[in-house]
Enzyme design. Structure first.
Site, PDB file in Angstrom:
ATOM      1  CB  THR A 116       1.655   3.341  18.504  1.00 46.93           C
ATOM      2  OG1 THR A 116       1.050   3.937  19.656  1.00 46.93           O
ATOM      3  CG2 THR A 116       2.103   4.419  17.538  1.00 46.93           C
ATOM      4  CB  CYS A 117       1.263  -2.230  19.203  1.00 48.24           C
ATOM      5  SG  CYS A 117       3.077  -2.178  19.225  1.00 48.24           S
TER       6      CYS A 117
END
Length: 232
Positions: free
Chosen positions: A8-9
């Site tokens: 996930t960023c």
């Protein structure tokens, strides 16, 4: 770090921990990682990398990091059996600290003062989000971090949760991105608003101050207006 195999960023790229409690923090983290993911054996809970290339890339981040592997499979670069990993104080110029990890590895960086921690943050590209764990109210440390760092978001005592709130604009600063999305912020960002102003056809004082001749009384009035009135 483990959610969706760390892909996930807005997962933490690293964790800053006071040196006095670093060992206690690592011990607690090891305990819960083992509990959540069965010491890395529960692949269904941990997930997998999106493809073989990225799986091997993540495993290779455990090479030449220059820190201490407190938890995880140190042989992952060879057997590619990736498990959640904790690396204490890796070298700042190592690939682990230079690249976006996108995997279940958490670098833990110790600091002695909050100013040292803030400098560490500010020496890097502006973050998409900063997470703070500790008392959330009447906390001067939180105020100091908010004022002296720049990031797309700031969240206390959780990770990722702010992205699920559609009333909060989501976006970064500088290298972490531009613009704000979600809810009304997304509508405003994607809209190209037209500026409209309706001005009456008045040529009387003081509306005629913009017209020549610009004598001394008129210039004095213009200077006064710019000084005390919000007309810009």
């Amino acid at each position: 770090m483990g959610f969706n195999f760390g892909q996930t960023c807005i997962r933490p790229d690293y964790t800053l921990v006071d040196a006095d409690i670093a060992q206690k923090f690592v011990d607690k983290l090891k305990h819960y990682l083992g509990k959540f993911y069965s010491e890395g054996k529960d692949k269904s809970a941990l997930g997998t990398a999106v493809n073989d290339f990225h799986h091997k890339r993540i495993c290779n981040l455990l090479k030449d990091h220059g820190g201490h592997l407190c938890y995880g499979n140190e042989n992952a670069p060879n057997d590619f059996n990736m498990k959640p990993a904790i690396v204490l104080n890796p070298l700042e110029d190592s690939p682990l600290m230079k690249e976006e990890i996108f995997g279940p590895i958490l670098p833990v960086i110790t600091y002695k003062t909050i100013d040292e921690a803030i400098k560490f943050i500010n020496d890097r590209d502006k973050a998409l989000v900063i997470y703070y764990f500790g008392p959330a109210f009447r906390n001067k440390t939180i105020e100091k971090i908010q004022k002296e760092t720049s990031s797309g978001a700031f969240l206390t005592n959780d990770v990722i949760a702010h992205a699920a709130n559609v009333k909060l604009g989501f976006g970064g600063v500088g290298a972490s991105g531009y613009g704000r999305y979600h809810g009304k912020a997304g509508f405003d960002c994607m809209s190209n608003a037209k500026s409209i102003m309706y001005k009456p056809q008045l040529k009387l004082y003081p509306f005629n101050l913009v017209l020549p001749p610009y004598d001394t009384p008129k210039m004095n009035m213009v200077k006064t207006m710019f000084k005390y009135l919000d007309i810009t």
